[in-house]
Design an enzyme around this catalytic site. Sequence first.
Site, short mmCIF file in Angstrom:
data_model
loop_
_atom_site.label_atom_id
_atom_site.label_comp_id
_atom_site.label_asym_id
_atom_site.label_seq_id
_atom_site.Cartn_x
_atom_site.Cartn_y
_atom_site.Cartn_z
N THR A 70 5.99 1.90 6.17
CA THR A 70 7.16 2.50 6.00
C THR A 70 6.80 3.82 5.13
OG1 THR A 70 7.20 0.91 4.18
CG2 THR A 70 8.74 0.40 6.02
N CYS A 71 5.76 3.74 4.32
CA CYS A 71 5.49 4.69 3.33
C CYS A 71 5.01 6.01 4.21
CB CYS A 71 4.07 4.43 2.48
SG CYS A 71 4.47 2.97 1.28
N MET A 72 4.58 5.98 5.42
CA MET A 72 4.13 6.97 6.04
C MET A 72 5.32 7.29 7.21
SD MET A 72 0.32 6.19 6.65
CE MET A 72 0.00 7.55 7.26
N GLY B 265 7.32 3.61 0.34
CA GLY B 265 8.28 2.51 1.09
C GLY B 265 8.76 1.77 0.06
N HIS C 204 1.04 -1.16 0.10
CA HIS C 204 -0.08 0.07 0.01
C HIS C 204 0.88 1.18 -0.12
CE1 HIS C 204 -3.65 -2.48 0.66
NE2 HIS C 204 -2.77 -3.14 1.63
#
Length: 530
Positions: free
Chosen positions: A497-499, A183, A179
């Site tokens: 990890t994306c955020m 990341g 998602h």
Amino acid sequence: MDVALVQYINRLCRHLAITPARLHPHEVYLDPSDTADPRSMSNTLSLRLRFALLQSLNNTLESFFLPLVELRQTHTYQNSIAALLCEAKGLVFYDTKVTVMNRVLNATVQRTADHAAPEITLDPLEIVGGEIRSSENTYFCQAARQLSCVPSSQLCVKLASGGDPTYAFNIRFTGEEVHGTSGSFRHFLWQVCKELQSSALSLLLPCPSAAANRNKGKYILTPCPISYAEEQLLHFFGQLLGIAIRADVPLPLDLLGSFWKGLVGEPLDPEQDLQEADLLTYNYVKKFENVSDEAELEALCAEISSQHHSGESPDSPSRPCCTFTYVTMTGEDVELCQGGRSLTVSWENKDVYARAVRSLRLRELQNVECMTAVRAGLGSIIPLQLLTMLSPLEVELRTCGLPYINLEFLKAHTMYQVGLMETDQHIEFFWTALEMFTQEELCKFIKFACNQERIPFTCPCKDGGPDTAHVPPYPMKIAPPDGAAGQPDSRYIRVETCMFMVKLPQYTSLDVMLEKLRYAIHYREDPLSG
């Protein structure tokens, strides 16, 4: 002295997390450890006045002068503004250069919002287990193949900013559901750097000085003739450097200073750069330059002959000799001149021999053919004339960041969510645990939390503007864990990890916090750990 003062102000502002424009002259101070010359401590007032002058100069350069200057250097007109600016770039603050550079990068965007980002598909199973069977299976080569048909203009995006940055391309991993794009993109860059600095790819070579316990872990471009396929890979390597600059993702690359000099176009120092790159060859050359008589030269040749099993002099069979040959960085024995294998080193030509060995190494370090390919790739993503303003060290800083984590800076760029506060006991345990970590462990924690090993050491928010967006991946977010079932001490730390979000259970002690953090950072690469 002005250049030294500018370098000191750069370090001071990095430490204080502000720009030089916001630094008051009275805040400029020098500790005895900051200077090798005690005399400069005696006149702090003149130092502050000099800083005020440099500050005014930089404000004018940033707001008025530099946007109007044609920065392309020319060797035809030595007094062009670009050439003169290149000579005086030591007077310009790093933040001033980065501000101008960022404006140019945002003004040279070629992929607009109505164009979809290119997408590449990578197969993680090709590199599972940590051992890559073939260079073609690396993420680097997989990406190079798929992006070879994408116009470079599609990779020129605006600088990454805010919570949903735009990157040059999106990554899809076969068999994985991810998602968000940040990341996976950051993990890709980290993995590629790891591959470049391993035996899986042959584009980079470990620094020869490592054999003498100097510059261990540093790399240079492999100095050898290249095929068309290798030229394309070097071109892609240059593109990745530019992509990382636009993405503001510091690359964990440890390249020797001579690489960055070549990238900027600065000449190498025949003494210092040779010593840094190949200390053994440097000492070898010095031995020949410093021999005082023929007997000493003969003894030196005898020593070298015994080490390399060389032959005897054809003029005097009982006398050991050295010939005009030397071993390249890649291990090939080459002639230093035409017929060098049959030309003996003598008292009359020893200096010629020493110069020839030095010249061979410097040519290998300059590596014009490979560097041209890298610069071409970089130039397809960012305007190369921007390098006019930057020193080799500053280009490295802009591309690779700092190899250590500043906890104070990270703490100042952290936000707490869903009712958490900095004064909560488990939050205090968290920061205390990180303070107990080594730098290696801190880098592993950052990799676990946001999928990049190095994070930017500067952020636009330090300019003081109320609406300034953070540079990704900042800010780090700390949130409660998902769900409320189970004892806190039996739960594990999870991240998005994306955020850059850490979901932290309310551990009851510092020891538990340390145990869970170390478990998380050491098992993050285990493909079977979940």
